[in-house]
Write a protein that holds these residues in place. Structure first.
Motif, PDB file in Angstrom:
ATOM      1  N   GLU A 157       0.801  -1.212   0.000  1.00  6.10           N
ATOM      2  CA  GLU A 157       0.000   0.000   0.000  1.00  6.10           C
ATOM      3  C   GLU A 157       0.839   1.269   0.000  1.00  6.10           C
ATOM      4  O   GLU A 157       0.559   2.203  -0.747  1.00  6.10           O
ATOM      5  CB  GLU A 157      -0.930  -0.027   1.216  1.00  6.10           C
ATOM      6  N   ASP A 158       1.880   1.286   0.825  1.00  9.36           N
ATOM      7  CA  ASP A 158       2.666   2.511   0.917  1.00  9.36           C
ATOM      8  C   ASP A 158       3.379   2.829  -0.387  1.00  9.36           C
ATOM      9  O   ASP A 158       3.395   3.974  -0.826  1.00  9.36           O
ATOM     10  CB  ASP A 158       3.686   2.399   2.054  1.00  9.36           C
ATOM     11  N   SER A 159       3.959   1.794  -0.996  1.00  7.49           N
ATOM     12  CA  SER A 159       4.664   2.041  -2.247  1.00  7.49           C
ATOM     13  C   SER A 159       3.704   2.554  -3.303  1.00  7.49           C
ATOM     14  O   SER A 159       3.999   3.511  -4.020  1.00  7.49           O
ATOM     15  CB  SER A 159       5.322   0.760  -2.753  1.00  7.49           C
ATOM     16  N   VAL A 160       2.556   1.894  -3.391  1.00  8.34           N
ATOM     17  CA  VAL A 160       1.599   2.300  -4.408  1.00  8.34           C
ATOM     18  C   VAL A 160       1.124   3.722  -4.138  1.00  8.34           C
ATOM     19  O   VAL A 160       1.063   4.547  -5.050  1.00  8.34           O
ATOM     20  CB  VAL A 160       0.406   1.317  -4.449  1.00  8.34           C
ATOM     21  N   THR A 161       0.830   4.013  -2.880  1.00  9.66           N
ATOM     22  CA  THR A 161       0.359   5.359  -2.550  1.00  9.66           C
ATOM     23  C   THR A 161       1.383   6.404  -2.979  1.00  9.66           C
ATOM     24  O   THR A 161       1.040   7.394  -3.627  1.00  9.66           O
ATOM     25  CB  THR A 161       0.118   5.476  -1.037  1.00  9.66           C
TER      26      THR A 161
END
Lengths: 122, 365, 264
Positions: free
Chosen positions: A18-22
């Protein structure tokens, strides 16, 4: 490989936590194609996502979509579908393994770096 | 006078909350934490304060799971206090949760708008903003249904009423919806503490007014700064400013006309604190110089946001100097939230190996 | 006798010898050209691999900085904005363009990042709280992605060059170890065959010459005999019609003998 083929490839795709995509979406790489099929060029993977779904997304980004030039994939997710990533040898689209927040980068696992190493016999 | 009967209903809880407040991490704790080399070290440092909650974490947990566990502690303590609260304190604490509810509802609206399965969104909702009818929101599949039959049943119905129609939910940016709700919520809360017979004229009203006014001003300033360069028009922007606070009405009027960082600075000049913030931030992390802190270069100057947080913590800390007031519950929640943010920040700095900025946490004890 | 097995199926003629010689010369020129190409590509390839190695290591750092800036957003917004971001993504602002670079005749694609103007899906994010951090984070990530795009270009070049170098080396080796030896063998074969033919021809001619000599000698001897016989006859009846007879008979016999010889 005609020039035309990669002229059309103007997007990046990302498979990551999630963090990378965000973060990458914040950078502005996110793209959703027009309705009705509205295909996203990103996939959020968490513990609940099964490997088949990741493989399917990888397959879709590498083979089906003709508008993607670079695929970013978190290394720890690439590890989950390592056989698919390792057997992917095409130059286009490029698959790039990136570190994630909770998983620092390990050059030993990168399929391309491993090829580099093998070539120089290290 | 107000102290005469306060303890009959609320004395126990005040004691509990003061106890919780004493459990907050101190400057010395933070100094120890910043010396940690790994997340495991950090976990060890947090042992005395968070012990049981961190026990189930795997070795070298991710920062997000660390944040989740520390939040769990806050939530369970809050629930305990809430369960024991009666009368107007219970109502007061409900008001406290509405702020989180707004975030949750905004999240669910986003999901409904994009026709996602909102059920999986329930996990992402803030536990403090949980309300009984929330799972019902997931039944709605389109925004009209959501608005007409579900949102009406939530405690937030009053905030939708009058300012947002169901078309608005469809058309407006979710951020505008969220901020409209928040503005209505702040005004309502402010009204509540100042008019409720058990609270008006008590230290509760006094302290809470200060906190809420600050919150209102902070939102007004932030909205203004963040709206530069977006499609948010000045008229729409003005609608998002809460109608109270130290800046209201002259300051907010000037804010509504501001075009740049300088305009905002002029608008807030009437209030000493904010003036000082802007002077300090003027060259640093202000909106006039975006990207200043980007790239992780160890920027020494604190951003405006940081100073607001600092101020909020100071107000919260001073709330504990008063007795016979509900405001300490609010203050405690805010202090604890900041503590969680601090822990997450320090953990993040350790995990990303960015020690030079590890001291950007805010500690007031 | 590998040479007999490993040669091209040609008729050993002078014409094909000429062809083979031209082919050998062509192969040698091609070999040296390809060898040089392979060397140029390998040089480039090594440079790229070195840069990849470096960039990949650097990437870890870049992504850490970016992650921290995201942490800053989480800190300022006071919650997770992931879902909202995912849902509000609509149109890519950050895109790539592929252009080509020519290295020793190999077209290497290179990506170039560019940002489209005017569409910002996240301008409103963090409006009430943390908006500045969100914008900063966007810039940090945009820079990180630029670095990633650069790395992706290198990696694409790596994969393509790897492939091309393999092909070129295969060709170089094929020319060096198969085509050239085989052509040389063929030439040798043709040469030896031609020599053989030469020798045969020479031998045959010699044989013919021998026979001819023998025949001539025989006919000479016969003629001499005849002449002697005739002379004897003439001596016997010299008084009568000897002069006319002698000329006609001798000429006829000679012509007949000669004819037979030629036909044989």
């Amino acid at each position: 490989m005609s020039t035309q083929e990669y002229k059309d490839r103007q997007f990046l795709a990302v498979i990551g936590d999630e963090d990378s995509v965000t973060g990458l979406l914040l950078a502005g790489i996110g793209h959703v194609t027009a309705a009705p099929d509205s295909q996203k060029n990103f996939l959020v993977v968490d513990n609940k996502t099964d490997n088949a779904a990741i493989e399917a997304a990888f397959e879709r980004f590498t083979n089906e979509r003709k508008d993607i030039g670079i695929i970013l994939i978190n290394q720890h997710i690439a590890d989950r579908i390592r056989h698919v990533v390792d057997s992917y040898v095409k130059a286009f689209p490029t698959v790039l393994e990136i570190p994630s927040k909770d998983h620092p980068y390990d050059p030993e696992k990168d399929s391309v770096l491993r090829r580099v190493r093998r070539l120089f016999g290290e | 006078m107000e102290g005469l009967f306060f303890n009959v209903n609320n004395g126990y809880l005040e004691g509990i909350v003061r106890g919780y407040r004493n459990g907050l991490l101190t400057g010395a704790n933070y100094t120890n934490m910043t010396q940690c080399e790994t997340i495991d070290d950090l976990k060890l440092q947090l042992g005395p304060a968070y012990g049981d909650y961190l026990a189930s974490l795997p070795p070298n947990p991710s920062t997000s799971s660390l944040a989740a566990k520390t939040t769990d502690k806050l939530v369970s303590e809050f629930r305990y206090v809430r369960a024991n609260a009666v009368g107007s304190l219970a109502k007061f604490m409900d008001y406290l949760t509405y702020g989180y509810m707004i975030d949750n509802v905004a999240l669910l609206i986003t999901g409904t708008l994009h026709e996602r399965d909102t059920r999986e969104l329930l996990d992402r909702c803030h536990p403090l903003g949980w309300f009984e009818t929330m799972p019902v929101l997931c039944v709605a599949t389109n925004i009209e249904e959501l608005y007409n039959s579900v949102l009406i049943e939530t405690p937030l119905a009053a905030y939708f009423k009058g300012s947002l129609s169901h078309q608005d939910l469809d058309e407006l940016n979710i951020e505008i919806v969220r901020n409209t709700l928040y503005k209505n919520y702040l005004e309502d809360f402010y009204q509540f503490v100042n008019t409720h017979p058990e609270m008006s004229g008590t230290p509760t009203a006094e302290v809470m007014s200060e906190i809420l006014e600050f919150e209102a001003d902070r939102r007004a300033i932030n909205i203004t700064l963040n709206s530069f360069g977006t499609e948010l028009s000045k008229a729409d922007r003005k609608k998002l400013y809460p109608a109270f606070g130290q800046l209201y009405p002259e300051g907010t009027l000037m804010l509504s006309r501001a075009d740049d960082f300088e305009g905002v600075r002029l608008a807030v000049e009437g209030v000493g604190d904010y003036k000082a913030f802007f002077e300090a931030a003027g060259l640093g992390g202000g909106a006039g110089a975006p990207g200043n802190m980007a790239g992780g270069a160890g920027s020494e100057s604190k951003s405006l946001e940081d100073m607001f947080y600092q101020k909020e913590m100071e107000i919260s800390k001073s709330a504990f100097t008063r007795q016979f007031t509900f405001a300490i519950v609010y203050a405690w929640v805010k202090l604890r939230e900041q503590e969680i943010r601090n822990i997450t920040w320090i953990a993040e700095c350790i995990a990303q190996n960015q020690k030079e900025r590890i001291n950007n946490y805010i500690s007031v004890f | 006798m590998s040479s007999a097995a490993d040669r091209e199926a040609v008729f050993p003629t002078r014409q094909s010898l000429g062809l083979m010689k031209a082919k050998l010369k062509g192969a040698e020129t091609g070999h040296s050209l390809l060898k040089r190409k392979s060397e140029a590509l390998t040089k480039r390839f090594r440079e790229i691999t070195r840069r990849i190695d470096e960039a990949k290591r650097k990437m870890g750092r870049v992504m850490q900085i970016a992650s921290l800036s995201l942490a800053e957003v989480t800190y300022a917004v006071g919650g997770n904005i992931g879902y909202q971001i995912q849902e509000s993504a609509k149109s890519a602002r950050f895109r790539i363009r592929a252009k080509q670079e020519n290295v020793s005749g190999v077209l290497l694609p290179a990506f170039e990042a560019y940002q489209t103007e005017g569409n910002n899906d996240f301008a409103m994010t963090g409006l009430g709280k943390g908006g500045q951090q969100v914008q900063r984070c966007r810039e940090t990530y945009a820079r990180a992605v630029e670095a990633l795009v650069e790395l992706a270009s290198l990696q694409t070049a790596f994969v393509i060059l790897d492939e091309v170098i393999k092909v070129v080396n295969r060709r170089v080796n094929a020319i060096e170890h198969v085509i050239i030896p085989r052509t040389e063998n063929t030439i040798k074969y043709i040469n030896s065959e031609l020599d053989e033919l030469d020798r045969e021809e020479f031998y045959r001619l010699k044989k013919v010459a021998n026979k001819k000599q023998r025949d001539t000698a025989a006919s000479d001897a016969e003629m001499k005999q005849k002449r002697e016989d005739k002379a004897a006859l003439a001596l016997l009846d010299q008084e009568n019609q000897a002069p006319e007879e002698e000329d006609v008979g001798g000429g006829d016999i000679l012509a007949g003998e000669d004819d037979e010889d030629v036909i044989f």
